[in-house]
Design a protein around this motif. Structure first.
Motif, PDB file in Angstrom:
ATOM      1  N   GLY A 102      20.855  30.316  -2.557  1.00  0.00           N
ATOM      2  CA  GLY A 102      21.481  29.512  -3.612  1.00  0.00           C
ATOM      3  C   GLY A 102      22.026  30.354  -4.735  1.00  0.00           C
ATOM      4  N   GLY A 103      21.270  31.372  -5.155  1.00  0.00           N
ATOM      5  CA  GLY A 103      21.781  32.263  -6.182  1.00  0.00           C
ATOM      6  C   GLY A 103      23.024  32.998  -5.745  1.00  0.00           C
ATOM      7  N   ALA A 104      23.043  33.469  -4.512  1.00  0.00           N
ATOM      8  CA  ALA A 104      24.205  34.196  -3.995  1.00  0.00           C
ATOM      9  C   ALA A 104      25.432  33.304  -3.901  1.00  0.00           C
ATOM     10  CB  ALA A 104      23.868  34.788  -2.629  1.00  0.00           C
ATOM     11  N   LEU A 105      25.254  32.080  -3.413  1.00  0.00           N
ATOM     12  CA  LEU A 105      26.386  31.161  -3.284  1.00  0.00           C
ATOM     13  C   LEU A 105      26.993  30.825  -4.640  1.00  0.00           C
ATOM     14  CD1 LEU A 105      24.951  28.727  -0.597  1.00  0.00           C
ATOM     15  CD2 LEU A 105      27.036  30.106  -0.340  1.00  0.00           C
ATOM     16  N   HIS A 106      26.145  30.573  -5.628  1.00  0.00           N
ATOM     17  CA  HIS A 106      26.648  30.150  -6.928  1.00  0.00           C
ATOM     18  C   HIS A 106      27.192  31.294  -7.768  1.00  0.00           C
ATOM     19  CE1 HIS A 106      24.258  26.418  -6.147  1.00  0.00           C
ATOM     20  NE2 HIS A 106      25.296  25.887  -6.768  1.00  0.00           N
ATOM     21  N   ALA A 107      26.966  32.536  -7.355  1.00  0.00           N
ATOM     22  CA  ALA A 107      27.436  33.690  -8.126  1.00  0.00           C
ATOM     23  C   ALA A 107      28.789  34.205  -7.666  1.00  0.00           C
ATOM     24  CB  ALA A 107      26.413  34.817  -8.064  1.00  0.00           C
ATOM     25  N   GLY A 108      29.414  33.526  -6.724  1.00  0.00           N
ATOM     26  CA  GLY A 108      30.816  33.829  -6.447  1.00  0.00           C
ATOM     27  C   GLY A 108      31.138  34.575  -5.183  1.00  0.00           C
ATOM     28  N   ALA A 109      30.165  34.897  -4.343  1.00  0.00           N
ATOM     29  CA  ALA A 109      30.494  35.566  -3.083  1.00  0.00           C
ATOM     30  C   ALA A 109      31.362  34.660  -2.218  1.00  0.00           C
ATOM     31  CB  ALA A 109      29.215  35.937  -2.335  1.00  0.00           C
ATOM     32  N   GLY A 110      32.250  35.264  -1.455  1.00  0.00           N
ATOM     33  CA  GLY A 110      33.111  34.465  -0.577  1.00  0.00           C
ATOM     34  C   GLY A 110      32.356  33.886   0.598  1.00  0.00           C
ATOM     35  N   MET A 111      31.307  34.583   1.033  1.00  0.00           N
ATOM     36  CA  MET A 111      30.500  34.097   2.153  1.00  0.00           C
ATOM     37  C   MET A 111      29.078  34.643   2.012  1.00  0.00           C
ATOM     38  SD  MET A 111      30.911  34.784   6.275  1.00  0.00           S
ATOM     39  CE  MET A 111      32.522  33.991   6.377  1.00  0.00           C
ATOM     40  N   VAL A 112      28.132  33.813   2.372  1.00  0.00           N
ATOM     41  CA  VAL A 112      26.735  34.238   2.410  1.00  0.00           C
ATOM     42  C   VAL A 112      26.235  34.100   3.837  1.00  0.00           C
ATOM     43  CG1 VAL A 112      24.391  33.833   1.575  1.00  0.00           C
ATOM     44  CG2 VAL A 112      26.332  33.529   0.024  1.00  0.00           C
ATOM     45  N   ARG A 113      25.751  35.204   4.388  1.00  0.00           N
ATOM     46  CA  ARG A 113      25.153  35.193   5.723  1.00  0.00           C
ATOM     47  C   ARG A 113      23.640  35.283   5.557  1.00  0.00           C
ATOM     48  NH1 ARG A 113      29.078  36.272   9.692  1.00  0.00           N
ATOM     49  NH2 ARG A 113      30.908  37.471   9.019  1.00  0.00           N
ATOM     50  N   TYR A 114      22.924  34.313   6.103  1.00  0.00           N
ATOM     51  CA  TYR A 114      21.466  34.335   6.025  1.00  0.00           C
ATOM     52  C   TYR A 114      20.885  34.623   7.397  1.00  0.00           C
ATOM     53  CZ  TYR A 114      16.631  33.103   5.952  1.00  0.00           C
ATOM     54  OH  TYR A 114      15.266  33.167   6.117  1.00  0.00           O
TER      55      TYR A 114
END
Length: 495
Positions: free
Chosen positions: A260-272
Protein backbone atom coordinates in the motif's frame (compact mmCIF):
# COMPACT_ATOMS: atom_id res chain seq x y z
CA UNK A 1 16.05 23.20 2.93
CA UNK A 2 16.94 24.03 6.53
CA UNK A 3 20.59 23.85 7.53
CA UNK A 4 21.99 23.42 11.04
CA UNK A 5 25.45 23.63 12.52
CA UNK A 6 27.53 22.51 15.49
CA UNK A 7 28.61 24.86 18.25
CA UNK A 8 32.18 24.93 16.90
CA UNK A 9 30.97 25.86 13.41
CA UNK A 10 28.83 28.66 14.83
CA UNK A 11 31.63 30.05 17.01
CA UNK A 12 34.09 30.12 14.11
CA UNK A 13 31.58 31.99 11.95
CA UNK A 14 30.78 34.44 14.76
CA UNK A 15 34.47 35.27 15.25
CA UNK A 16 34.85 35.99 11.55
CA UNK A 17 31.78 38.23 11.52
CA UNK A 18 32.69 40.08 14.75
CA UNK A 19 36.07 40.97 13.28
CA UNK A 20 34.23 43.14 10.75
CA UNK A 21 31.91 44.91 13.23
CA UNK A 22 32.21 47.41 16.09
CA UNK A 23 32.36 45.72 19.49
CA UNK A 24 28.95 44.73 20.84
CA UNK A 25 27.11 45.01 17.51
CA UNK A 26 26.41 41.30 17.20
CA UNK A 27 24.95 41.04 20.70
CA UNK A 28 22.68 44.02 20.15
CA UNK A 29 21.40 42.47 16.91
CA UNK A 30 20.64 39.24 18.74
CA UNK A 31 19.03 41.02 21.69
CA UNK A 32 16.81 43.11 19.43
CA UNK A 33 15.45 40.00 17.78
CA UNK A 34 15.03 38.25 21.14
CA UNK A 35 13.13 41.22 22.58
CA UNK A 36 10.78 41.29 19.58
CA UNK A 37 9.90 37.61 20.01
CA UNK A 38 9.35 38.07 23.76
CA UNK A 39 7.13 41.11 23.22
CA UNK A 40 4.99 39.19 20.74
CA UNK A 41 4.43 36.43 23.30
CA UNK A 42 3.06 38.81 25.94
CA UNK A 43 -0.58 39.96 25.90
CA UNK A 44 0.90 43.42 26.34
CA UNK A 45 4.39 44.53 27.23
CA UNK A 46 3.49 47.41 29.56
CA UNK A 47 2.90 46.10 33.06
CA UNK A 48 3.97 42.53 32.30
CA UNK A 49 6.37 40.67 34.57
CA UNK A 50 9.46 39.21 32.89
CA UNK A 51 12.15 37.18 34.64
CA UNK A 52 15.57 36.70 33.08
CA UNK A 53 17.62 33.68 34.16
CA UNK A 54 21.12 34.96 33.46
CA UNK A 55 24.33 32.97 33.29
CA UNK A 56 27.92 34.04 32.74
CA UNK A 57 28.04 33.68 28.97
CA UNK A 58 27.09 35.83 26.01
CA UNK A 59 23.56 34.47 25.92
CA UNK A 60 23.17 35.95 29.41
CA UNK A 61 24.19 39.26 27.84
CA UNK A 62 21.61 38.76 25.10
CA UNK A 63 18.95 38.21 27.77
CA UNK A 64 19.98 41.33 29.71
CA UNK A 65 19.94 43.60 26.65
CA UNK A 66 16.58 42.17 25.57
CA UNK A 67 15.28 42.69 29.09
CA UNK A 68 16.40 46.31 28.93
CA UNK A 69 14.41 46.80 25.72
CA UNK A 70 11.30 45.32 27.37
CA UNK A 71 11.80 47.44 30.50
CA UNK A 72 11.94 50.59 28.38
CA UNK A 73 8.50 49.62 27.08
CA UNK A 74 7.11 49.38 30.61
CA UNK A 75 7.65 45.74 31.55
CA UNK A 76 8.76 44.88 35.05
CA UNK A 77 11.98 42.97 34.45
CA UNK A 78 13.88 41.00 37.08
CA UNK A 79 17.26 39.47 36.24
CA UNK A 80 18.33 36.47 38.31
CA UNK A 81 22.14 36.57 38.13
CA UNK A 82 23.09 32.92 38.46
CA UNK A 83 26.58 33.02 37.00
CA UNK A 84 29.91 33.60 38.67
CA UNK A 85 30.23 36.73 36.55
CA UNK A 86 27.81 38.88 34.57
CA UNK A 87 27.83 40.75 31.27
CA UNK A 88 28.45 44.23 32.66
CA UNK A 89 27.19 46.24 29.69
CA UNK A 90 23.98 44.21 29.58
CA UNK A 91 23.36 44.58 33.30
CA UNK A 92 24.05 48.33 33.15
CA UNK A 93 21.55 48.69 30.32
CA UNK A 94 18.91 46.72 32.23
CA UNK A 95 19.30 48.71 35.45
CA UNK A 96 19.28 52.02 33.56
CA UNK A 97 15.98 50.98 31.95
CA UNK A 98 14.38 50.32 35.35
CA UNK A 99 14.99 46.60 35.68
CA UNK A 100 16.19 44.98 38.88
CA UNK A 101 18.60 42.15 39.65
CA UNK A 102 18.62 39.35 42.19
CA UNK A 103 20.97 36.55 43.18
CA UNK A 104 19.64 33.00 43.53
CA UNK A 105 19.44 31.65 47.08
CA UNK A 106 19.28 33.50 50.33
CA UNK A 107 15.52 33.98 50.41
CA UNK A 108 12.22 33.51 48.59
CA UNK A 109 12.44 36.61 46.39
CA UNK A 110 13.75 34.70 43.38
CA UNK A 111 11.26 31.87 43.70
CA UNK A 112 8.35 34.32 44.02
CA UNK A 113 9.58 36.30 41.03
CA UNK A 114 9.84 33.19 38.85
CA UNK A 115 6.48 31.83 39.98
CA UNK A 116 4.80 35.19 39.38
CA UNK A 117 6.29 35.83 35.95
CA UNK A 118 4.30 36.26 32.76
CA UNK A 119 7.37 35.25 30.75
CA UNK A 120 10.71 33.63 31.63
CA UNK A 121 13.81 34.09 29.50
CA UNK A 122 16.39 31.29 29.77
CA UNK A 123 19.85 32.74 29.33
CA UNK A 124 21.62 30.38 31.72
CA UNK A 125 24.03 28.51 29.45
CA UNK A 126 24.81 28.83 25.77
CA UNK A 127 25.91 26.72 22.86
CA UNK A 128 29.31 25.92 24.33
CA UNK A 129 27.92 24.05 27.33
CA UNK A 130 27.75 20.26 27.56
CA UNK A 131 26.90 17.74 30.24
CA UNK A 132 24.44 18.07 33.10
CA UNK A 133 23.49 21.47 34.51
CA UNK A 134 25.13 22.37 37.80
CA UNK A 135 23.69 24.39 40.65
CA UNK A 136 22.30 26.97 40.80
CA UNK A 137 21.42 26.50 37.12
CA UNK A 138 19.81 23.10 37.61
CA UNK A 139 17.54 24.41 40.39
CA UNK A 140 16.48 27.45 38.37
CA UNK A 141 15.72 25.28 35.33
CA UNK A 142 13.57 23.03 37.50
CA UNK A 143 11.75 25.98 39.06
CA UNK A 144 11.03 27.46 35.63
CA UNK A 145 9.60 24.13 34.55
CA UNK A 146 7.02 24.19 37.36
CA UNK A 147 5.50 27.56 36.49
CA UNK A 148 2.65 28.41 34.16
CA UNK A 149 4.67 31.09 32.38
CA UNK A 150 6.07 30.27 28.95
CA UNK A 151 9.85 30.01 28.71
CA UNK A 152 11.86 31.57 25.91
CA UNK A 153 15.30 29.99 25.52
CA UNK A 154 18.19 32.03 24.19
CA UNK A 155 19.98 30.17 21.39
CA UNK A 156 19.41 26.70 22.92
CA UNK A 157 17.51 25.50 26.02
CA UNK A 158 19.89 25.22 28.97
CA UNK A 159 20.85 21.58 29.46
CA UNK A 160 20.60 20.70 25.76
CA UNK A 161 23.85 20.03 23.90
CA UNK A 162 23.72 22.41 20.95
CA UNK A 163 25.83 20.15 18.73
CA UNK A 164 24.09 16.82 19.34
CA UNK A 165 20.73 17.33 21.05
CA UNK A 166 21.82 15.21 24.01
CA UNK A 167 20.34 15.94 27.43
CA UNK A 168 22.13 14.71 30.53
CA UNK A 169 20.08 15.35 33.64
CA UNK A 170 17.57 18.19 33.78
CA UNK A 171 17.05 20.76 31.04
CA UNK A 172 14.81 23.73 30.36
CA UNK A 173 11.67 22.98 28.36
CA UNK A 174 11.05 26.05 26.25
CA UNK A 175 7.85 27.15 24.56
CA UNK A 176 10.05 29.03 22.06
CA UNK A 177 13.76 28.94 21.36
CA UNK A 178 15.17 32.09 19.77
CA UNK A 179 18.37 31.00 18.07
CA UNK A 180 20.89 33.44 16.64
CA UNK A 181 22.45 33.43 13.20
CA UNK A 182 21.79 29.81 12.25
CA UNK A 183 20.01 26.71 13.50
CA UNK A 184 21.93 24.45 15.84
CA UNK A 185 21.96 20.71 15.29
CA UNK A 186 20.69 20.04 18.81
CA UNK A 187 17.48 21.94 18.06
CA UNK A 188 16.54 19.45 15.34
CA UNK A 189 17.48 16.17 17.01
CA UNK A 190 15.71 14.62 19.99
CA UNK A 191 15.83 14.76 22.91
CA UNK A 192 16.96 18.36 22.39
CA UNK A 193 14.28 19.09 19.81
CA UNK A 194 11.59 18.11 22.30
CA UNK A 195 12.93 20.76 24.72
CA UNK A 196 13.17 23.52 22.11
CA UNK A 197 9.49 24.16 21.37
CA UNK A 198 8.96 26.45 18.40
CA UNK A 199 12.26 27.64 16.94
CA UNK A 200 12.63 31.25 15.84
CA UNK A 201 15.75 32.09 13.82
CA UNK A 202 17.18 35.61 14.13
CA UNK A 203 19.33 36.77 11.22
CA UNK A 204 22.43 38.51 12.58
CA UNK A 205 24.45 38.43 9.36
CA UNK A 206 26.20 35.11 9.94
CA UNK A 207 25.28 33.50 6.61
CA UNK A 208 28.35 34.40 4.52
CA UNK A 209 30.67 33.03 7.21
CA UNK A 210 29.05 29.63 7.70
CA UNK A 211 30.67 26.43 6.36
CA UNK A 212 28.83 23.43 4.95
CA UNK A 213 26.07 22.32 7.31
CA UNK A 214 26.32 19.61 9.93
CA UNK A 215 22.74 18.46 9.28
CA UNK A 216 19.88 19.49 7.02
CA UNK A 217 16.11 19.17 7.14
CA UNK A 218 13.85 19.01 4.11
CA UNK A 219 11.07 21.53 3.57
CA UNK A 220 7.94 21.30 1.43
CA UNK A 221 9.71 23.17 -1.34
CA UNK A 222 12.75 20.87 -1.33
CA UNK A 223 10.60 17.72 -1.24
CA UNK A 224 8.42 19.07 -4.03
CA UNK A 225 11.52 19.78 -6.13
CA UNK A 226 13.00 16.33 -5.46
CA UNK A 227 9.99 14.05 -5.95
CA UNK A 228 9.71 12.41 -9.38
CA UNK A 229 6.71 13.62 -11.39
CA UNK A 230 5.22 11.84 -14.41
CA UNK A 231 5.70 13.51 -17.77
CA UNK A 232 3.44 13.41 -20.81
CA UNK A 233 5.42 10.51 -22.27
CA UNK A 234 5.46 8.48 -19.04
CA UNK A 235 4.19 4.92 -18.89
CA UNK A 236 4.05 2.55 -15.94
CA UNK A 237 7.50 1.15 -16.63
CA UNK A 238 9.15 4.55 -16.94
CA UNK A 239 7.55 5.60 -13.68
CA UNK A 240 9.36 2.81 -11.88
CA UNK A 241 8.64 -0.80 -10.97
CA UNK A 242 9.21 -1.76 -7.35
CA UNK A 243 9.35 -5.33 -6.08
CA UNK A 244 8.12 -6.11 -2.57
CA UNK A 245 9.29 -9.24 -0.75
CA UNK A 246 7.49 -9.10 2.57
CA UNK A 247 4.98 -10.91 4.73
CA UNK A 248 4.64 -14.51 5.80
CA UNK A 249 1.90 -16.88 6.87
CA UNK A 250 2.22 -15.40 10.35
CA UNK A 251 2.54 -11.71 9.36
CA UNK A 252 0.25 -11.20 6.39
CA UNK A 253 -0.50 -7.55 7.20
CA UNK A 254 3.09 -6.44 6.68
CA UNK A 255 2.85 -7.35 3.02
CA UNK A 256 -0.44 -5.49 2.60
CA UNK A 257 0.91 -2.35 4.24
CA UNK A 258 4.24 -2.29 2.41
CA UNK A 259 2.49 -2.74 -0.93
CA UNK A 260 0.00 0.00 0.00
CA UNK A 261 2.79 2.42 0.78
CA UNK A 262 4.53 1.66 -2.50
CA UNK A 263 1.36 2.05 -4.57
CA UNK A 264 0.42 5.37 -3.01
CA UNK A 265 3.93 6.83 -3.35
CA UNK A 266 3.84 6.95 -7.13
CA UNK A 267 5.51 3.85 -8.54
CA UNK A 268 4.20 2.88 -11.96
CA UNK A 269 3.92 -0.77 -10.94
CA UNK A 270 4.27 -2.78 -7.76
CA UNK A 271 5.24 -6.44 -8.00
CA UNK A 272 4.59 -8.46 -4.85
CA UNK A 273 6.13 -11.87 -4.18
CA UNK A 274 5.33 -14.04 -1.18
CA UNK A 275 3.73 -17.23 0.12
CA UNK A 276 0.08 -18.23 -0.18
CA UNK A 277 -1.55 -16.45 2.77
CA UNK A 278 -0.13 -12.94 2.28
CA UNK A 279 -0.60 -13.35 -1.49
CA UNK A 280 -4.33 -13.77 -0.91
CA UNK A 281 -4.44 -10.70 1.33
CA UNK A 282 -2.53 -8.52 -1.13
CA UNK A 283 -4.69 -9.62 -4.06
CA UNK A 284 -7.86 -8.85 -2.14
CA UNK A 285 -6.69 -5.43 -0.90
CA UNK A 286 -4.62 -4.21 -3.84
CA UNK A 287 -5.81 -5.53 -7.22
CA UNK A 288 -3.39 -3.06 -8.83
CA UNK A 289 -0.37 -5.06 -7.65
CA UNK A 290 1.15 -7.77 -9.83
CA UNK A 291 1.34 -10.78 -7.53
CA UNK A 292 3.60 -13.82 -7.68
CA UNK A 293 2.91 -16.67 -5.29
CA UNK A 294 6.15 -18.34 -4.25
CA UNK A 295 6.32 -22.08 -3.74
CA UNK A 296 10.07 -21.85 -3.19
CA UNK A 297 12.21 -18.94 -1.93
CA UNK A 298 13.13 -17.73 -5.40
CA UNK A 299 12.48 -14.44 -7.20
CA UNK A 300 13.35 -15.71 -10.68
CA UNK A 301 9.73 -15.52 -11.89
CA UNK A 302 8.79 -12.16 -10.36
CA UNK A 303 9.81 -10.04 -13.35
CA UNK A 304 12.11 -7.06 -13.72
CA UNK A 305 12.07 -4.36 -11.08
CA UNK A 306 14.01 -1.13 -10.54
CA UNK A 307 14.25 -1.56 -6.75
CA UNK A 308 13.28 -3.99 -3.99
CA UNK A 309 11.60 -3.63 -0.62
CA UNK A 310 12.83 -6.51 1.51
CA UNK A 311 11.90 -7.73 4.94
CA UNK A 312 8.69 -6.47 6.62
CA UNK A 313 7.01 -9.44 8.29
CA UNK A 314 9.21 -11.91 6.40
CA UNK A 315 10.26 -14.04 9.36
CA UNK A 316 13.78 -15.24 10.02
CA UNK A 317 13.64 -18.94 9.13
CA UNK A 318 15.28 -20.80 6.24
CA UNK A 319 12.75 -19.50 3.69
CA UNK A 320 13.31 -15.89 4.73
CA UNK A 321 17.08 -16.23 4.80
CA UNK A 322 17.12 -17.63 1.26
CA UNK A 323 14.92 -14.81 -0.04
CA UNK A 324 17.15 -12.22 1.60
CA UNK A 325 20.20 -13.73 -0.12
CA UNK A 326 18.45 -13.83 -3.51
CA UNK A 327 17.27 -10.21 -3.35
CA UNK A 328 20.62 -8.84 -2.13
CA UNK A 329 22.32 -10.69 -4.99
CA UNK A 330 20.45 -8.55 -7.55
CA UNK A 331 21.96 -5.47 -9.18
CA UNK A 332 19.27 -2.91 -8.28
CA UNK A 333 18.77 -0.76 -5.15
CA UNK A 334 17.36 -2.59 -2.14
CA UNK A 335 15.59 -1.29 0.94
CA UNK A 336 16.05 -3.63 3.90
CA UNK A 337 13.71 -3.40 6.88
CA UNK A 338 12.44 -5.36 9.89
CA UNK A 339 13.05 -9.12 9.52
CA UNK A 340 15.37 -8.45 6.61
CA UNK A 341 17.59 -6.60 9.07
CA UNK A 342 17.28 -9.39 11.62
CA UNK A 343 18.52 -11.85 9.01
CA UNK A 344 21.50 -9.77 7.85
CA UNK A 345 22.45 -9.01 11.47
CA UNK A 346 24.05 -12.48 11.47
CA UNK A 347 26.28 -11.46 8.54
CA UNK A 348 26.34 -7.71 7.91
CA UNK A 349 28.76 -8.20 5.01
CA UNK A 350 25.66 -9.07 2.96
CA UNK A 351 24.84 -5.35 2.96
CA UNK A 352 28.02 -4.46 1.09
CA UNK A 353 27.01 -4.57 -2.53
CA UNK A 354 27.59 -2.50 -5.66
CA UNK A 355 24.02 -1.24 -5.93
CA UNK A 356 22.64 1.11 -3.24
CA UNK A 357 21.28 -0.21 0.05
CA UNK A 358 18.91 1.73 2.28
CA UNK A 359 18.23 0.26 5.70
CA UNK A 360 15.38 1.47 7.93
CA UNK A 361 16.01 0.21 11.48
CA UNK A 362 14.58 1.35 14.77
CA UNK A 363 16.97 1.49 17.72
CA UNK A 364 16.53 -2.18 18.64
CA UNK A 365 17.31 -3.35 15.12
CA UNK A 366 20.33 -1.08 14.92
CA UNK A 367 21.55 -2.61 18.17
CA UNK A 368 21.54 -6.04 16.52
CA UNK A 369 23.41 -4.69 13.50
CA UNK A 370 26.12 -2.73 15.30
CA UNK A 371 26.24 -3.97 18.89
CA UNK A 372 25.62 -0.50 20.33
CA UNK A 373 23.32 -0.37 23.36
CA UNK A 374 19.74 0.60 22.62
CA UNK A 375 19.73 3.30 25.30
CA UNK A 376 22.86 4.86 23.82
CA UNK A 377 21.30 4.91 20.34
CA UNK A 378 18.13 6.56 21.63
CA UNK A 379 20.17 9.16 23.54
CA UNK A 380 22.35 10.03 20.52
CA UNK A 381 20.55 8.93 17.33
CA UNK A 382 22.51 11.23 15.05
CA UNK A 383 25.90 9.92 16.12
CA UNK A 384 24.83 6.28 15.90
CA UNK A 385 23.15 6.65 12.50
CA UNK A 386 26.33 8.21 11.13
CA UNK A 387 28.52 5.53 12.67
CA UNK A 388 26.32 2.75 11.27
CA UNK A 389 26.37 4.25 7.77
CA UNK A 390 30.16 4.30 7.83
CA UNK A 391 30.54 0.87 9.41
CA UNK A 392 28.00 -0.95 7.22
CA UNK A 393 28.56 0.94 3.97
CA UNK A 394 24.85 1.73 3.53
CA UNK A 395 22.42 4.61 3.82
CA UNK A 396 20.74 4.50 7.23
CA UNK A 397 17.23 5.75 7.98
CA UNK A 398 17.07 5.48 11.76
CA UNK A 399 13.47 5.60 12.95
CA UNK A 400 12.53 7.19 16.23
CA UNK A 401 11.17 10.39 17.73
CA UNK A 402 13.67 12.05 15.43
CA UNK A 403 14.12 10.26 12.11
CA UNK A 404 17.73 10.55 10.93
CA UNK A 405 19.00 9.73 7.45
CA UNK A 406 22.77 9.25 7.31
CA UNK A 407 25.07 8.49 4.41
CA UNK A 408 28.87 8.57 4.64
CA UNK A 409 30.37 11.73 3.20
CA UNK A 410 27.10 13.72 3.25
CA UNK A 411 25.42 15.91 5.88
CA UNK A 412 22.88 13.90 7.83
CA UNK A 413 19.23 14.76 7.33
CA UNK A 414 16.62 14.93 10.04
CA UNK A 415 12.86 14.90 9.63
CA UNK A 416 10.43 17.11 11.50
CA UNK A 417 7.05 16.09 10.11
CA UNK A 418 6.20 13.13 12.32
CA UNK A 419 3.57 12.78 15.01
CA UNK A 420 3.53 10.56 18.11
CA UNK A 421 0.40 8.90 16.69
CA UNK A 422 2.70 7.15 14.19
CA UNK A 423 4.01 5.01 17.06
CA UNK A 424 1.68 2.15 16.20
CA UNK A 425 2.06 -1.24 14.55
CA UNK A 426 2.54 -1.35 10.80
CA UNK A 427 3.49 2.26 10.11
CA UNK A 428 7.11 1.22 9.51
CA UNK A 429 5.92 -1.20 6.81
CA UNK A 430 4.18 1.69 5.06
CA UNK A 431 7.37 3.77 5.29
CA UNK A 432 9.34 0.96 3.67
CA UNK A 433 6.90 0.84 0.79
CA UNK A 434 7.13 4.59 0.27
CA UNK A 435 10.92 4.66 0.27
CA UNK A 436 11.16 1.60 -1.99
CA UNK A 437 8.77 3.22 -4.44
CA UNK A 438 10.94 6.35 -4.57
CA UNK A 439 14.06 4.22 -5.13
CA UNK A 440 12.34 2.55 -8.07
CA UNK A 441 11.44 5.96 -9.48
CA UNK A 442 15.11 6.86 -9.63
CA UNK A 443 15.92 8.72 -6.42
CA UNK A 444 19.18 7.94 -4.67
CA UNK A 445 19.02 6.21 -1.31
CA UNK A 446 19.54 9.42 0.70
CA UNK A 447 16.85 11.35 -1.16
CA UNK A 448 14.46 8.39 -1.18
CA UNK A 449 14.80 7.89 2.56
CA UNK A 450 14.54 11.60 3.37
CA UNK A 451 11.53 12.26 1.16
CA UNK A 452 9.82 9.07 2.34
CA UNK A 453 10.25 10.10 5.99
CA UNK A 454 8.87 13.55 5.22
CA UNK A 455 5.82 12.24 3.36
CA UNK A 456 5.22 9.49 5.91
CA UNK A 457 5.20 12.01 8.75
CA UNK A 458 2.99 14.41 6.84
CA UNK A 459 0.54 11.63 5.93
CA UNK A 460 0.52 10.59 9.58
CA UNK A 461 -0.49 14.08 10.64
CA UNK A 462 -3.24 14.18 8.05
CA UNK A 463 -4.52 10.72 8.98
CA UNK A 464 -4.40 11.34 12.72
CA UNK A 465 -5.84 14.86 12.81
CA UNK A 466 -5.25 14.79 16.57
CA UNK A 467 -6.59 11.28 17.17
CA UNK A 468 -5.29 7.69 16.96
CA UNK A 469 -4.58 6.34 13.49
CA UNK A 470 -3.96 3.01 11.79
CA UNK A 471 -1.08 2.18 9.50
CA UNK A 472 -3.50 1.63 6.61
CA UNK A 473 -4.83 5.16 7.11
CA UNK A 474 -1.30 6.52 6.73
CA UNK A 475 -0.92 4.83 3.34
CA UNK A 476 -4.30 6.15 2.24
CA UNK A 477 -3.37 9.69 3.30
CA UNK A 478 -0.26 9.76 1.11
CA UNK A 479 -1.96 11.30 -1.95
CA UNK A 480 -3.23 14.16 0.24
CA UNK A 481 0.27 14.61 1.65
CA UNK A 482 1.77 14.80 -1.84
CA UNK A 483 -0.92 17.25 -2.99
CA UNK A 484 -0.21 19.45 0.02
CA UNK A 485 3.36 19.99 -1.18
CA UNK A 486 1.97 22.48 -3.70
CA UNK A 487 0.23 24.53 -1.01
CA UNK A 488 1.82 27.71 0.28
CA UNK A 489 3.08 27.34 3.84
CA UNK A 490 4.84 29.49 6.39
CA UNK A 491 8.54 28.97 7.03
CA UNK A 492 8.45 26.28 9.70
CA UNK A 493 10.35 23.14 10.61
CA UNK A 494 7.09 21.18 10.32
CA UNK A 495 4.17 21.61 7.91
Amino acid sequence: MFTAYTADQIRTAERALMATLPQGTLMLRAATGLAAVCAAMLPRVYGSRVVLLVGSGDNGGDALHAGAALARRGAGVTAVLAGSRVHEAGLTALLAAGGVSRKPGGGDDVRRAVEGADLIVDGLVGIGASGALREPYAGLAETAGHTAAPVVAVDVPSGVDASTGRVEGGAVRAAVTVTMGALKTGLLVDPGAAHAGRVELIDIGLGPYLPGPDVTALTRASVRATLPRPAAASDKYRRGVVGVVAGSDQYTGAAVLAVGGALHAGAGMVRYAGPCRPVGQVRARWPEAVVTELDEPSIDDVGRVQAWVLGPGLGTGRWARELVLRVLATDVPVLVDADGLNVVAHDVSLLRRTAPVLITPHAGELTRLTGAARGDIEAAPLAHARAAAAELGVTVLLKGSTTVVAEEGEPARVNGTGTPWLATGGTGDVLSGIAGSLLAQGLGARDAGSCAAYLHGLAGRIAADGAPLTAAAVAEALPAAIRSLDEESARSLVP
